[in-house]
Design an enzyme around this catalytic site. Structure first.
Site, mmCIF file in Angstrom:
data_model
loop_
_atom_site.group_PDB
_atom_site.id
_atom_site.type_symbol
_atom_site.label_atom_id
_atom_site.label_comp_id
_atom_site.label_asym_id
_atom_site.label_seq_id
_atom_site.Cartn_x
_atom_site.Cartn_y
_atom_site.Cartn_z
ATOM 1 N N THR A 138 64.146 56.993 34.568
ATOM 2 C CA THR A 138 64.235 56.029 34.362
ATOM 3 C C THR A 138 62.669 55.340 33.159
ATOM 4 O O THR A 138 61.350 56.118 33.589
ATOM 5 C CB THR A 138 64.506 54.317 35.152
ATOM 6 O OG1 THR A 138 64.678 53.761 34.040
ATOM 7 C CG2 THR A 138 63.707 54.721 36.141
ATOM 8 N N ASP A 139 63.333 54.293 32.022
ATOM 9 C CA ASP A 139 61.481 54.591 31.322
ATOM 10 C C ASP A 139 61.370 53.088 32.318
ATOM 11 O O ASP A 139 60.377 52.831 32.195
ATOM 12 C CB ASP A 139 61.703 53.624 29.713
ATOM 13 C CG ASP A 139 63.067 51.886 30.296
ATOM 14 O OD1 ASP A 139 63.544 52.025 30.856
ATOM 15 O OD2 ASP A 139 62.848 51.942 28.926
ATOM 16 N N GLU A 140 61.835 52.599 33.275
ATOM 17 C CA GLU A 140 61.044 51.775 34.575
ATOM 18 C C GLU A 140 59.767 52.226 34.615
ATOM 19 O O GLU A 140 58.925 51.472 35.461
ATOM 20 C CB GLU A 140 62.301 50.752 35.025
ATOM 21 C CG GLU A 140 63.434 50.274 34.517
ATOM 22 C CD GLU A 140 64.303 49.484 34.913
ATOM 23 O OE1 GLU A 140 64.011 49.246 36.392
ATOM 24 O OE2 GLU A 140 65.688 49.544 34.090
ATOM 25 N N TYR A 165 62.878 49.970 43.029
ATOM 26 C CA TYR A 165 63.963 50.781 42.743
ATOM 27 C C TYR A 165 63.043 51.788 41.717
ATOM 28 O O TYR A 165 63.268 52.489 41.963
ATOM 29 C CB TYR A 165 65.033 50.457 40.998
ATOM 30 C CG TYR A 165 65.273 50.854 40.364
ATOM 31 C CD1 TYR A 165 66.122 51.836 40.455
ATOM 32 C CD2 TYR A 165 65.274 51.276 39.453
ATOM 33 C CE1 TYR A 165 66.948 53.350 40.032
ATOM 34 C CE2 TYR A 165 65.853 51.805 37.642
ATOM 35 C CZ TYR A 165 66.571 52.722 38.765
ATOM 36 O OH TYR A 165 67.357 53.607 37.052
ATOM 37 N N LYS A 169 62.062 55.956 41.430
ATOM 38 C CA LYS A 169 61.937 56.635 40.739
ATOM 39 C C LYS A 169 60.941 57.534 40.297
ATOM 40 O O LYS A 169 60.649 58.339 39.541
ATOM 41 C CB LYS A 169 62.312 56.000 39.569
ATOM 42 C CG LYS A 169 63.987 55.521 39.877
ATOM 43 C CD LYS A 169 64.892 56.958 40.043
ATOM 44 C CE LYS A 169 65.640 57.252 38.852
ATOM 45 N NZ LYS A 169 66.843 58.369 39.059
HETATM 46 P P1 NAD Z 1 75.208 54.717 39.446
HETATM 47 O O1 NAD Z 1 74.877 53.729 40.403
HETATM 48 O O2 NAD Z 1 76.108 54.579 38.940
HETATM 49 O O3 NAD Z 1 75.932 55.881 40.341
HETATM 50 C C1 NAD Z 1 75.448 56.213 41.097
HETATM 51 C C2 NAD Z 1 75.917 58.056 41.832
HETATM 52 O O4 NAD Z 1 74.775 58.547 42.627
HETATM 53 C C3 NAD Z 1 76.946 57.492 42.466
HETATM 54 O O5 NAD Z 1 78.233 58.388 41.383
HETATM 55 C C4 NAD Z 1 77.227 56.927 43.753
HETATM 56 O O6 NAD Z 1 78.029 57.431 44.592
HETATM 57 C C5 NAD Z 1 75.686 58.509 43.928
HETATM 58 N N1 NAD Z 1 74.714 58.199 45.026
HETATM 59 C C6 NAD Z 1 74.102 57.434 45.077
HETATM 60 N N2 NAD Z 1 73.802 57.907 46.270
HETATM 61 C C7 NAD Z 1 73.792 58.963 46.887
HETATM 62 C C8 NAD Z 1 73.435 59.906 47.992
HETATM 63 N N3 NAD Z 1 72.593 59.358 48.771
HETATM 64 N N4 NAD Z 1 73.734 60.829 47.877
HETATM 65 C C9 NAD Z 1 74.848 61.549 46.311
HETATM 66 N N5 NAD Z 1 74.640 60.771 45.803
HETATM 67 C C10 NAD Z 1 74.722 59.297 45.584
HETATM 68 O O7 NAD Z 1 73.956 55.376 38.898
HETATM 69 P P2 NAD Z 1 74.108 55.401 36.550
HETATM 70 O O8 NAD Z 1 73.525 53.783 36.098
HETATM 71 O O9 NAD Z 1 74.802 56.117 36.920
HETATM 72 O O10 NAD Z 1 72.519 56.159 37.233
HETATM 73 C C11 NAD Z 1 72.549 57.326 37.033
HETATM 74 C C12 NAD Z 1 70.786 57.952 37.008
HETATM 75 O O11 NAD Z 1 70.115 57.705 36.017
HETATM 76 C C13 NAD Z 1 70.252 57.488 38.794
HETATM 77 O O12 NAD Z 1 69.303 58.174 38.734
HETATM 78 C C14 NAD Z 1 69.281 56.138 37.628
HETATM 79 O O13 NAD Z 1 68.396 56.301 38.143
HETATM 80 C C15 NAD Z 1 69.539 57.195 35.824
HETATM 81 N N6 NAD Z 1 69.078 55.947 35.221
HETATM 82 C C16 NAD Z 1 70.333 55.069 34.843
HETATM 83 C C17 NAD Z 1 70.484 53.984 33.425
HETATM 84 C C18 NAD Z 1 71.157 52.796 33.169
HETATM 85 O O14 NAD Z 1 70.935 52.157 32.919
HETATM 86 N N7 NAD Z 1 71.854 52.958 34.098
HETATM 87 C C19 NAD Z 1 68.877 54.249 32.763
HETATM 88 C C20 NAD Z 1 67.962 55.232 33.216
HETATM 89 C C21 NAD Z 1 67.983 56.371 33.607
HETATM 90 P P1 TYD Z 2 70.005 44.978 34.551
HETATM 91 O O1 TYD Z 2 71.517 45.239 33.961
HETATM 92 O O2 TYD Z 2 70.236 45.047 35.918
HETATM 93 O O3 TYD Z 2 69.392 46.564 34.257
HETATM 94 P P2 TYD Z 2 67.356 46.473 34.479
HETATM 95 O O4 TYD Z 2 67.135 46.000 35.398
HETATM 96 O O5 TYD Z 2 67.371 47.901 34.825
HETATM 97 O O6 TYD Z 2 67.065 45.721 32.759
HETATM 98 O O7 TYD Z 2 69.740 43.776 34.137
HETATM 99 C C1 TYD Z 2 69.454 43.738 32.340
HETATM 100 C C2 TYD Z 2 68.678 42.497 31.659
HETATM 101 O O8 TYD Z 2 69.739 42.014 32.173
HETATM 102 C C3 TYD Z 2 67.789 42.324 33.205
HETATM 103 O O9 TYD Z 2 66.231 42.033 32.119
HETATM 104 C C4 TYD Z 2 67.875 41.404 34.236
HETATM 105 C C5 TYD Z 2 69.173 40.686 33.392
HETATM 106 N N1 TYD Z 2 70.496 39.540 34.069
HETATM 107 C C6 TYD Z 2 70.987 38.527 33.898
HETATM 108 O O10 TYD Z 2 69.694 38.151 33.935
HETATM 109 N N2 TYD Z 2 71.618 38.866 34.693
HETATM 110 C C7 TYD Z 2 71.890 39.086 35.420
HETATM 111 O O11 TYD Z 2 72.634 38.540 36.275
HETATM 112 C C8 TYD Z 2 71.703 40.695 35.416
HETATM 113 C C9 TYD Z 2 72.751 41.172 36.158
HETATM 114 C C10 TYD Z 2 70.724 41.228 34.791
#
Ligand code: NAD
Ligand code: TYD
Length: 359
Positions: A138-140, A165, A169
């Site tokens: 992630t960019d975080e 989180y 990461k």
């Molecule tokens: P998500 O939470 O939707 O899915 C996570 C998946 O991992 C689920 O299917 C869960 O069952 C599986 N999982 C969790 N713990 C596990 C374990 N111990 N063993 C095996 N499987 C396990 O997540 P996402 O939003 O699809 O994110 C996927 C990846 O991309 C993550 O690594 C996250 O850090 C990264 N990412 C997410 C975002 C975003 O906006 N969602 C952005 C940048 C990077």
């Molecule tokens: P989120 O979807 O949780 O992603 P991330 O925290 O990884 O960026 O949140 C996106 C933005 O929205 C973040 O600035 C937090 C804000 N947010 C709210 O204001 N209310 C909410 O209920 C949630 C879940 C997020």
């Protein structure tokens, strides 16, 4: 003779981004076996993969990446040529409530996978030749920018994570690079901005708010809603991962982003406009649902990505513009209310039992 030209293990393939990636790989590469390894936590949902579950080049393995024996056994059986690692605990608010769960999966789980891949590949005559370990991050990890400072996260930006989180990461990113620098493993790291689209668990901002508008529930905006995020359509992230996995230079990092920054409150108003219009409500109907609530602890002010390296070196740019992506996303959640009901009630959890137990 090997039935498939290549085997790719994808972890977290039942989650939001992982399921879009698995669908893309299974459909686009019929000559490659895609092995989806997922523990099916609350965020994993096999219903996301219905359309490809009976394809001959797809296999599902239920396993926890923190379980070394289970991963070793799956790797020994499938002998993957590559790993694309997405399994993670992914929600910042949960990490504030329960940081250890994030250390366990995101840090220990990643190290387990690295060790299992190293053990397998070092036992092969060709060792790391043609092998790849792609870590999805992630960019975080870069911390936070100031609104209006004009800065962007680059691949060389110093790591400065703030939430449990992002700290977990960041730690896993360092371990992946350590396996490259120490053992010579061909690794790739990608750091992406906020994703949106179908199949996202409705704890994240966009699906949570669509679901709440649909049910006329309050929309909890943290603080003043002034935080800024860069939003990328999930299928564009999947296409970038496909590109980096297949064409990225081993040992490299690529930032992935949408060049699409929104202040939360502006995004929420836009979302309300689109959902109301799709529901046939008069414009502004759901604005009264906006409810300002206590800010998230340590809430990062702004994330913004410089994605010029992946464009320059691999020719990747996002294909979906935001108005189109947002409308498609809203439409999907409104058309798939059963999916939303199942994930919010927990009913989705027995899908694995029904589909896989008796096979
Ligand atoms: P998500 O939470 O939707 O899915 C996570 C998946 O991992 C689920 O299917 C869960 O069952 C599986 N999982 C969790 N713990 C596990 C374990 N111990 N063993 C095996 N499987 C396990 O997540 P996402 O939003 O699809 O994110 C996927 C990846 O991309 C993550 O690594 C996250 O850090 C990264 N990412 C997410 C975002 C975003 O906006 N969602 C952005 C940048 C990077
Ligand atoms: P989120 O979807 O949780 O992603 P991330 O925290 O990884 O960026 O949140 C996106 C933005 O929205 C973040 O600035 C937090 C804000 N947010 C709210 O204001 N209310 C909410 O209920 C949630 C879940 C997020």
């Amino acid at each position: 003779m090997k039935q498939f030209r290549e085997t790719i293990a994808v972890t977290g393939g039942a989650g939001f981004i992982g399921s879009h990636l698995v669908k893309r790989l299974v459909k686009n590469y019929p000559d490659k076996l895609i092995v989806n390894i997922d523990a099916l936590t609350y965020a994993g949902n096999l219903e996301n993969l219905k359309e490809i579950e009976s394809m001959p080049n797809y296999v599902f393995e239920k396993a926890d990446i923190c379980d070394p024996e289970a991963i070793r056994e799956i790797f020994a059986r499938h002998r993957p040529d590559g790993v694309i690692h997405l399994a993670a605990e992914s929600h910042v608010d949960r990490s504030i409530a329960d940081p250890l769960a994030f250390v366990r999966t995101n840090v220990i789980g990643t190290i387990n996978l690295l060790q299992a891949a190293r053990e397998l590949w070092e036992s092969m005559p060709e060792r790391y030749e043609g092998k790849k370990f792609h870590h999805v991050s992630t960019d975080e990890v870069y911390g936070a920018l100031e609104p209006g400072d004009g800065l962007l996260f680059e691949e060389t930006t110093r790591y400065q994570p703030h939430s449990p989180y992002s700290a977990s990461k960041a730690s896993s990113d360092h371990f992946v690079r350590a396996w490259h620098d120490t053992y010579g493993m061909p690794t790739l790291v990608t750091n992406c901005s906020n994703n949106y689209g179908p199949n996202q668990f409705p704890e994240k901002l966009i699906p949570l708010f669509i679901n709440n508008i649909r049910n006329r529930r309050p929309l909890p905006v943290y603080g003043k809603g002034e935080n800024i995020r860069d939003w990328l359509y999930v299928e564009d992230h999947a296409s970038a991962l496909d590109k980096v996995y297949h064409e990225g230079a081993p040992g490299s990092t690529y930032n992935i982003g949408g060049n699409n920054e929104w202040r939360n409150i502006d995004l929420v108003k836009e979302l309300i406009r689109v959902v109301d219009s799709e529901l046939g409500n008069p414009e502004g109907t759901s604005l009264d649902l906006i409810t300002y609530v206590t800010d998230r602890k340590g809430h990062d002010l702004r994330y913004a990505i410089d994605a010029s390296k992946i464009e320059r070196e691999l020719g990747w740019t996002p294909a979906t513009d935001f108005p189109e992506g947002l409308r498609k996303t809203v439409r999907w959640y409104l058309d798939n209310s059963e999916w939303l009901e199942n994930v919010t009630s927990g009913a989705y959890a027995d899908y694995y039992e029904r589909m896989y137990r008796n096979r």
